[in-house]
Scaffold this motif. Sequence first.
Motif, PDB file in Angstrom:
ATOM      1  N   ASN A  31       7.899  37.029 -14.258  1.00  0.00           N
ATOM      2  CA  ASN A  31       7.798  36.075 -15.370  1.00  0.00           C
ATOM      3  C   ASN A  31       9.157  35.673 -15.941  1.00  0.00           C
ATOM      4  O   ASN A  31       9.376  34.511 -16.278  1.00  0.00           O
ATOM      5  N   MET A  71      11.937  27.515 -14.842  1.00  0.00           N
ATOM      6  CA  MET A  71      11.271  26.389 -15.512  1.00  0.00           C
ATOM      7  C   MET A  71      12.234  25.692 -16.469  1.00  0.00           C
ATOM      8  O   MET A  71      12.238  24.474 -16.590  1.00  0.00           O
ATOM      9  N   LEU A 124      -1.633  18.718 -11.280  1.00  0.00           N
ATOM     10  CA  LEU A 124      -0.259  18.198 -11.296  1.00  0.00           C
ATOM     11  C   LEU A 124      -0.169  16.868 -10.540  1.00  0.00           C
ATOM     12  O   LEU A 124       0.555  15.955 -10.955  1.00  0.00           O
ATOM     13  N   HIS A 164       0.890  28.079 -13.191  1.00  0.00           N
ATOM     14  CA  HIS A 164       0.651  28.135 -11.746  1.00  0.00           C
ATOM     15  C   HIS A 164       1.599  29.145 -11.088  1.00  0.00           C
ATOM     16  O   HIS A 164       1.191  29.955 -10.254  1.00  0.00           O
ATOM     17  N   MET A 165       2.859  29.102 -11.489  1.00  0.00           N
ATOM     18  CA  MET A 165       3.819  30.032 -10.896  1.00  0.00           C
ATOM     19  C   MET A 165       3.536  31.464 -11.314  1.00  0.00           C
ATOM     20  O   MET A 165       3.617  32.386 -10.498  1.00  0.00           O
ATOM     21  N   LYS A 166       3.175  31.628 -12.590  1.00  0.00           N
ATOM     22  CA  LYS A 166       2.976  32.996 -13.082  1.00  0.00           C
ATOM     23  C   LYS A 166       1.685  33.634 -12.548  1.00  0.00           C
ATOM     24  O   LYS A 166       1.572  34.860 -12.512  1.00  0.00           O
ATOM     25  N   HIS A 199      -6.053  25.998  -2.651  1.00  0.00           N
ATOM     26  CA  HIS A 199      -7.188  26.583  -3.364  1.00  0.00           C
ATOM     27  C   HIS A 199      -7.977  25.528  -4.127  1.00  0.00           C
ATOM     28  O   HIS A 199      -7.537  24.390  -4.252  1.00  0.00           O
ATOM     29  N   ILE A 213       4.777  28.195  -2.400  1.00  0.00           N
ATOM     30  CA  ILE A 213       6.014  27.591  -2.905  1.00  0.00           C
ATOM     31  C   ILE A 213       6.215  26.197  -2.312  1.00  0.00           C
ATOM     32  O   ILE A 213       6.564  25.253  -3.031  1.00  0.00           O
ATOM     33  N   HIS A 266      -9.408  26.628  -7.189  1.00  0.00           N
ATOM     34  CA  HIS A 266      -9.286  27.116  -8.563  1.00  0.00           C
ATOM     35  C   HIS A 266      -8.008  27.948  -8.700  1.00  0.00           C
ATOM     36  O   HIS A 266      -7.498  28.457  -7.693  1.00  0.00           O
ATOM     37  N   PRO A 267      -7.506  28.113  -9.911  1.00  0.00           N
ATOM     38  CA  PRO A 267      -6.339  28.987 -10.072  1.00  0.00           C
ATOM     39  C   PRO A 267      -6.701  30.440  -9.757  1.00  0.00           C
ATOM     40  O   PRO A 267      -7.870  30.836  -9.871  1.00  0.00           O
ATOM     41  N   THR A 320      -6.065  33.126 -11.379  1.00  0.00           N
ATOM     42  CA  THR A 320      -6.666  33.707 -12.579  1.00  0.00           C
ATOM     43  C   THR A 320      -7.360  32.566 -13.323  1.00  0.00           C
ATOM     44  O   THR A 320      -6.704  31.575 -13.653  1.00  0.00           O
ATOM     45  N   VAL A 346       9.104  38.807  -8.474  1.00  0.00           N
ATOM     46  CA  VAL A 346       7.651  39.024  -8.593  1.00  0.00           C
ATOM     47  C   VAL A 346       7.304  40.412  -8.042  1.00  0.00           C
ATOM     48  O   VAL A 346       6.549  41.166  -8.655  1.00  0.00           O
ATOM     49  N   ILE A 366      10.622  33.243 -13.555  1.00  0.00           N
ATOM     50  CA  ILE A 366       9.917  31.952 -13.632  1.00  0.00           C
ATOM     51  C   ILE A 366      10.332  31.194 -14.896  1.00  0.00           C
ATOM     52  O   ILE A 366      10.583  29.986 -14.848  1.00  0.00           O
ATOM     53  N   ASP A 368     -11.897  24.091 -14.482  1.00  0.00           N
ATOM     54  CA  ASP A 368     -10.898  25.080 -14.047  1.00  0.00           C
ATOM     55  C   ASP A 368     -10.361  24.774 -12.646  1.00  0.00           C
ATOM     56  O   ASP A 368     -10.213  25.682 -11.820  1.00  0.00           O
ATOM     57  N   VAL A 408       2.679  35.499  -3.570  1.00  0.00           N
ATOM     58  CA  VAL A 408       3.835  36.287  -3.137  1.00  0.00           C
ATOM     59  C   VAL A 408       3.398  37.721  -2.837  1.00  0.00           C
ATOM     60  O   VAL A 408       3.773  38.303  -1.812  1.00  0.00           O
ATOM     61  N   ALA A 440       2.458  23.843 -14.496  1.00  0.00           N
ATOM     62  CA  ALA A 440       3.295  24.368 -13.407  1.00  0.00           C
ATOM     63  C   ALA A 440       3.735  25.809 -13.687  1.00  0.00           C
ATOM     64  O   ALA A 440       3.756  26.652 -12.787  1.00  0.00           O
ATOM     65  N   GLU A 441       4.078  26.055 -14.943  1.00  0.00           N
ATOM     66  CA  GLU A 441       4.527  27.409 -15.299  1.00  0.00           C
ATOM     67  C   GLU A 441       3.396  28.430 -15.094  1.00  0.00           C
ATOM     68  O   GLU A 441       3.591  29.475 -14.493  1.00  0.00           O
ATOM     69  N   TYR A 500      -7.847  23.665  -9.553  1.00  0.00           N
ATOM     70  CA  TYR A 500      -6.560  24.183  -9.063  1.00  0.00           C
ATOM     71  C   TYR A 500      -5.385  23.385  -9.660  1.00  0.00           C
ATOM     72  O   TYR A 500      -5.402  22.155  -9.708  1.00  0.00           O
ATOM     73  N   CYS A 501      -4.385  24.132 -10.061  1.00  0.00           N
ATOM     74  CA  CYS A 501      -3.220  23.581 -10.764  1.00  0.00           C
ATOM     75  C   CYS A 501      -2.563  22.414 -10.017  1.00  0.00           C
ATOM     76  O   CYS A 501      -2.130  21.430 -10.635  1.00  0.00           O
ATOM     77  N   CYS A 533      -0.860  31.835  -9.757  1.00  0.00           N
ATOM     78  CA  CYS A 533      -1.180  31.527  -8.360  1.00  0.00           C
ATOM     79  C   CYS A 533      -0.032  31.869  -7.417  1.00  0.00           C
ATOM     80  O   CYS A 533      -0.239  32.533  -6.398  1.00  0.00           O
ATOM     81  N   VAL A 534       1.196  31.398  -7.748  1.00  0.00           N
ATOM     82  CA  VAL A 534       2.307  31.642  -6.831  1.00  0.00           C
ATOM     83  C   VAL A 534       2.647  33.131  -6.798  1.00  0.00           C
ATOM     84  O   VAL A 534       2.840  33.713  -5.721  1.00  0.00           O
ATOM     85  N   SER A 535       2.683  33.761  -7.968  1.00  0.00           N
ATOM     86  CA  SER A 535       2.995  35.197  -8.007  1.00  0.00           C
ATOM     87  C   SER A 535       1.976  35.993  -7.197  1.00  0.00           C
ATOM     88  O   SER A 535       2.335  36.916  -6.448  1.00  0.00           O
TER      89      SER A 535
END
Lengths: 100, 100, 100, 100
Positions: B85, B92, D49, C70-72, C6, C88, C8-9, C11, B79, B88, D42, C79, C67-68, D44-45, C74-76
Amino acid sequence: MGDYLHEHPATPRTYEEKQAVSNRLKRIEGQVRGIQKMIEQDRYCIDILVQINAINAALKKVGFSVAERHMKHCVSNAVQTGEGNEAIDELMQVMKQFSK
Amino acid sequence: MGDYLHEHPATPRTYEEKQAVSNRLKRIEGQVRGIQKMIEQDRYCIDILVQINAINAALKKVGFSVAERHMKHCVSNAVQTGEGNEAIDELMQVMKQFSK
Amino acid sequence: MGDYLHEHPATPRTYEEKQAVSNRLKRIEGQVRGIQKMIEQDRYCIDILVQINAINAALKKVGFSVAERHMKHCVSNAVQTGEGNEAIDELMQVMKQFSK
Amino acid sequence: MGDYLHEHPATPRTYEEKQAVSNRLKRIEGQVRGIQKMIEQDRYCIDILVQINAINAALKKVGFSVAERHMKHCVSNAVQTGEGNEAIDELMQVMKQFSK
């Protein structure tokens, strides 16, 4: 073990049946040792996860073949002697864990 | 192996980390051998299925710890260098198999 | 809802993204209603189990796409702002459930 | 549907049995609609999940209760009329999917 309905399957496993399961388990044992080596060599995480998936799949196959034989012998036998529901409850319990 | 983004984790596993995973895998190897013995002794199917479930659960735990470390090191690193990406997507892919 | 990092996401989901997930969920809702009808019609158990499998697979697909993303995002994002490990840990927790 | 051994269970589901499954499915339908709303808002992911996991767990419960009844009626009946193995093969097929 005292915990379950029986200590042995209703029909003893034949030599060939034992060999078939045993061969699969030996292969799985080898796969587990393979991961140990990958850890020692500090191999990439994804490589290792792919191997773990392969072992899980192989173990599930063994599990399903054990479960199928169990139904065709032990459960079927129990059904015919009027103890089917107990045998089914016992199996369902372990299948619920299995699907996790 | 050339198939994946890297050959080693972004941060090398420490001796302690390797030991921790290795110990778990040795225990799993022992559990697999335990099932082989149960098959030889023609033990009751449910007993065997319970052991298979235990191994699957133990393997999933190893898998999740590998995946977590992968995210905290390799993916996080990716990242930060703008390749998140790809990392990820790679993860996944393997997680989808994992959940089976 | 206060329980998670959070509300919301990182983005916001675009209109198109919302539509895509929503369409899949509507189809799943229809499949669940379909099973209700099958129960009313006293349809064969295996037919029903096949449908339940189909819904589970469809739901897992939605889950993996959430989940994908979310990683791309929120998690990114986490980080890059130095809060990756918390994000994570939160995700791993839910993924462990997911694989059951 | 012609694809499976039967079109109806060996013992028709009682009104109460139908109601019990139907109530669970209505709750699941409501949960799926709940996720649709969360997507619109919208949310949170991780929240989403967690809800998807809950639905998957609820659906598996319905699946296991259908499978259990199937074994206690249809499979047991088949065993007693000498068609047990066909019924067991049919069930194992669908259970393999189920554990994914």
